[in-house]
Design a protein around this motif. Structure first.
Motif, PDB file in Angstrom:
ATOM      1  N   MET A   1       0.838  -1.202   0.000  1.00 48.64           N
ATOM      2  CA  MET A   1       0.000   0.000   0.000  1.00 48.64           C
ATOM      3  C   MET A   1       0.869   1.246   0.000  1.00 48.64           C
ATOM      4  N   ASP A   2       0.590   2.184  -0.902  1.00 49.91           N
ATOM      5  CA  ASP A   2       1.308   3.447  -0.948  1.00 49.91           C
ATOM      6  C   ASP A   2       0.727   4.428   0.063  1.00 49.91           C
ATOM      7  N   TYR A   3       1.551   5.390   0.431  1.00 50.54           N
ATOM      8  CA  TYR A   3       1.117   6.483   1.281  1.00 50.54           C
ATOM      9  C   TYR A   3       1.113   7.770   0.467  1.00 50.54           C
ATOM     10  N   LEU A   4       0.119   8.612   0.708  1.00 49.37           N
ATOM     11  CA  LEU A   4       0.126   9.946   0.140  1.00 49.37           C
ATOM     12  C   LEU A   4       1.036  10.819   0.996  1.00 49.37           C
ATOM     13  N   GLU A   5       1.850  11.626   0.339  1.00 48.84           N
ATOM     14  CA  GLU A   5       2.774  12.509   1.031  1.00 48.84           C
ATOM     15  C   GLU A   5       2.411  13.955   0.704  1.00 48.84           C
ATOM     16  N   PHE A   6       2.294  14.774   1.746  1.00 49.75           N
ATOM     17  CA  PHE A   6       2.022  16.188   1.559  1.00 49.75           C
ATOM     18  C   PHE A   6       3.114  16.981   2.265  1.00 49.75           C
ATOM     19  N   LYS A   7       3.853  17.761   1.504  1.00 46.60           N
ATOM     20  CA  LYS A   7       4.868  18.631   2.078  1.00 46.60           C
ATOM     21  C   LYS A   7       4.217  19.990   2.309  1.00 46.60           C
ATOM     22  N   ILE A   8       4.062  20.337   3.580  1.00 47.03           N
ATOM     23  CA  ILE A   8       3.360  21.558   3.954  1.00 47.03           C
ATOM     24  C   ILE A   8       4.352  22.579   4.494  1.00 47.03           C
ATOM     25  N   THR A   9       4.337  23.759   3.916  1.00 43.65           N
ATOM     26  CA  THR A   9       5.066  24.872   4.519  1.00 43.65           C
ATOM     27  C   THR A   9       4.063  25.704   5.299  1.00 43.65           C
ATOM     28  N   CYS A  10       4.459  26.157   6.484  1.00 47.13           N
ATOM     29  CA  CYS A  10       3.546  26.919   7.331  1.00 47.13           C
ATOM     30  C   CYS A  10       4.341  27.692   8.374  1.00 47.13           C
ATOM     31  N   LEU A  11       3.693  28.610   9.048  1.00 45.81           N
ATOM     32  CA  LEU A  11       4.325  29.315  10.152  1.00 45.81           C
ATOM     33  C   LEU A  11       4.601  28.332  11.283  1.00 45.81           C
ATOM     34  N   GLU A  12       5.732  28.505  11.959  1.00 40.18           N
ATOM     35  CA  GLU A  12       6.159  27.549  12.974  1.00 40.18           C
ATOM     36  C   GLU A  12       5.131  27.363  14.085  1.00 40.18           C
ATOM     37  N   GLU A  24      -6.541  13.616  13.349  1.00 43.45           N
ATOM     38  CA  GLU A  24      -7.957  13.280  13.527  1.00 43.45           C
ATOM     39  C   GLU A  24      -8.609  12.829  12.221  1.00 43.45           C
ATOM     40  N   ILE A  25      -7.961  13.105  11.071  1.00 45.85           N
ATOM     41  CA  ILE A  25      -8.594  12.775   9.787  1.00 45.85           C
ATOM     42  C   ILE A  25      -7.785  11.762   8.990  1.00 45.85           C
ATOM     43  N   GLY A  26      -7.011  10.925   9.691  1.00 46.12           N
ATOM     44  CA  GLY A  26      -6.392   9.784   9.018  1.00 46.12           C
ATOM     45  C   GLY A  26      -4.905   9.851   8.781  1.00 46.12           C
ATOM     46  N   PHE A  27      -4.272  10.982   9.090  1.00 43.85           N
ATOM     47  CA  PHE A  27      -2.821  11.054   8.930  1.00 43.85           C
ATOM     48  C   PHE A  27      -2.155  10.426  10.149  1.00 43.85           C
ATOM     49  N   ILE A  39       3.641  15.226   5.899  1.00 41.27           N
ATOM     50  CA  ILE A  39       2.613  14.388   6.494  1.00 41.27           C
ATOM     51  C   ILE A  39       2.259  13.254   5.543  1.00 41.27           C
ATOM     52  N   TYR A  40       1.783  12.152   6.130  1.00 42.62           N
ATOM     53  CA  TYR A  40       1.553  10.934   5.358  1.00 42.62           C
ATOM     54  C   TYR A  40       0.250  10.269   5.784  1.00 42.62           C
ATOM     55  N   ALA A  41      -0.466   9.724   4.809  1.00 36.59           N
ATOM     56  CA  ALA A  41      -1.711   9.000   5.085  1.00 36.59           C
ATOM     57  C   ALA A  41      -1.842   7.845   4.099  1.00 36.59           C
ATOM     58  N   PRO A  42      -2.413   6.719   4.533  1.00 36.51           N
ATOM     59  CA  PRO A  42      -2.644   5.605   3.602  1.00 36.51           C
ATOM     60  C   PRO A  42      -3.531   6.058   2.444  1.00 36.51           C
ATOM     61  N   SER A  43      -3.114   5.754   1.216  1.00 38.85           N
ATOM     62  CA  SER A  43      -3.855   6.231   0.046  1.00 38.85           C
ATOM     63  C   SER A  43      -5.261   5.653  -0.032  1.00 38.85           C
ATOM     64  N   ASP A  44      -5.470   4.458   0.526  1.00 39.13           N
ATOM     65  CA  ASP A  44      -6.777   3.814   0.405  1.00 39.13           C
ATOM     66  C   ASP A  44      -7.800   4.333   1.413  1.00 39.13           C
ATOM     67  N   SER A  45      -7.367   5.143   2.382  1.00 38.77           N
ATOM     68  CA  SER A  45      -8.312   5.650   3.384  1.00 38.77           C
ATOM     69  C   SER A  45      -8.240   7.171   3.519  1.00 38.77           C
ATOM     70  N   PHE A  46      -7.583   7.824   2.581  1.00 40.59           N
ATOM     71  CA  PHE A  46      -7.424   9.272   2.651  1.00 40.59           C
ATOM     72  C   PHE A  46      -8.752   9.989   2.435  1.00 40.59           C
ATOM     73  N   GLU A  47      -9.050  10.945   3.318  1.00 42.74           N
ATOM     74  CA  GLU A  47     -10.298  11.709   3.231  1.00 42.74           C
ATOM     75  C   GLU A  47     -10.009  13.071   2.591  1.00 42.74           C
ATOM     76  N   ARG A  48     -10.156  13.139   1.292  1.00 38.50           N
ATOM     77  CA  ARG A  48      -9.796  14.345   0.540  1.00 38.50           C
ATOM     78  C   ARG A  48     -10.601  15.564   0.979  1.00 38.50           C
ATOM     79  N   VAL A  49     -11.899  15.409   1.142  1.00 34.63           N
ATOM     80  CA  VAL A  49     -12.745  16.551   1.496  1.00 34.63           C
ATOM     81  C   VAL A  49     -12.353  17.111   2.855  1.00 34.63           C
ATOM     82  N   ALA A  50     -12.154  16.226   3.833  1.00 37.83           N
ATOM     83  CA  ALA A  50     -11.778  16.676   5.177  1.00 37.83           C
ATOM     84  C   ALA A  50     -10.426  17.373   5.163  1.00 37.83           C
ATOM     85  N   PHE A  51      -9.499  16.851   4.354  1.00 39.69           N
ATOM     86  CA  PHE A  51      -8.164  17.461   4.248  1.00 39.69           C
ATOM     87  C   PHE A  51      -8.259  18.858   3.642  1.00 39.69           C
TER      88      PHE A  51
END
Length: 275
Positions: A1-12, A24-27, A39-51
């Motif tokens: 199973m692959d994981y979705l990877e999101f590289k997030i830049t944000c204020l510290e 709380e939403i699967g990560f 951040i990483y989440a299983p691709s088969d259970s990722f909640e796109r709308v919540a993200f």
């Protein structure tokens, strides 16, 4: 199973908040970087709308940008080797990966190869749980680690002299990783798979450790209380300081009284005693 990877830049100052809400939403895996968090989440259970809703909620205030990709589990350990540094919890314990050298001057040492699992001691909740464990006698005690992740708290209990340690997690990857870490630390323990209601651990326990999140803790509090020996201790973390009262409202009627608390970066940790 692959994981979705999101590289997030944000204020510290928004990193900890985002980690808490994303969990709380699967990560289930987070890596702090100089720019923000990966951040990483299983691709088969990722909640796109919540993200998308969560990112939109903080995008302007936290100055968020997101880059999306995929990563196979087998590549994760290489990322940790690039970014994972040892940590010290006072002189109580030194937490390192197997590719780091040992260091003198600590009562205990834990070797953790975290892979995709949560719990390396870097996060404020895990750091506080380890520190609080050092304040309560574990020698000869029966200990249960709920939602064990990397197994770091179970390993700490073992090092502190617990006579029996049990651990489990809902993620099969955490179970595999936890078992590897148990072996690295000379433990014959095998982690169970499932929720506390599915695993059905057999109490009573002298100590129950639960570093999860507020909603799960509230839902399972009655189960924790039922598994504790009289005068046993419940360690809780995974929530903000402003959530303490909500947790105590549920815990106190179950005979669980707070005897100690700590705070780090607005994350809280508690020790409750069963009367």
């Amino acid at each position: 199973m692959d994981y979705l990877e999101f590289k997030i830049t944000c204020l510290e100052e928004f990193r900890e908040i985002l980690i808490a809400e994303l969990s709380e939403i699967g990560f289930d895996s987070f890596l702090e970087t100089e720019e923000g968090i990966d951040i990483y989440a299983p691709s088969d259970s990722f909640e796109r709308v919540a993200f998308d809703e969560l990112i939109a909620k903080y995008q302007e205030a936290a100055q968020i940008t997101v880059t999306e990709g995929k990563v196979a589990k087998v590549n994760w350990n290489e990322e940790w080797e690039k970014n994972y540094d040892p940590i010290a919890v006072d002189d109580l314990v030194y937490v390192r990966a197997s590719f780091h050298p040992a260091k003198e001057g600590f009562k205990h040492e834990i070797v953790i190869n975290p892979k995709m699992s949560f719990g390396t001691g870097h996060h404020a909740t895990t750091f506080q749980m380890l520190k609080l464990q050092g304040t309560i006698a574990h020698h000869g005690k029966r200990v249960l680690d709920v939602g064990s992740g990397t197994g770091i708290l179970a390993i700490m209990a073992h090092l502190l002299g617990a006579s029996e340690v049990e651990a489990f997690d809902i993620d099969d990857w955490c179970v595999d990783n936890g078992n590897e870490n148990f072996e690295l630390n000379g433990m014959g323990l095998k982690m169970g798979l499932g929720t506390i209601r599915e695993v059905k651990p057999q109490g009573p326990y002298d100590i129950v450790l639960a570093n999860i999140n507020k909603n799960v803790l509230l839902d399972e509090m009655e189960v924790y209380a039922s598994l504790l020996e009289k005068d046993g201790f419940l360690f809780l973390s995974g929530f903000y300081t402003e959530d303490i009262e909500d947790l105590l409202e549920v815990a106190n009627p179950l005979g669980l009284e707070m005897i100690k608390s700590s705070e780090k970066n607005n994350w809280a940790a508690l020790i409750l005693k069963k009367s």
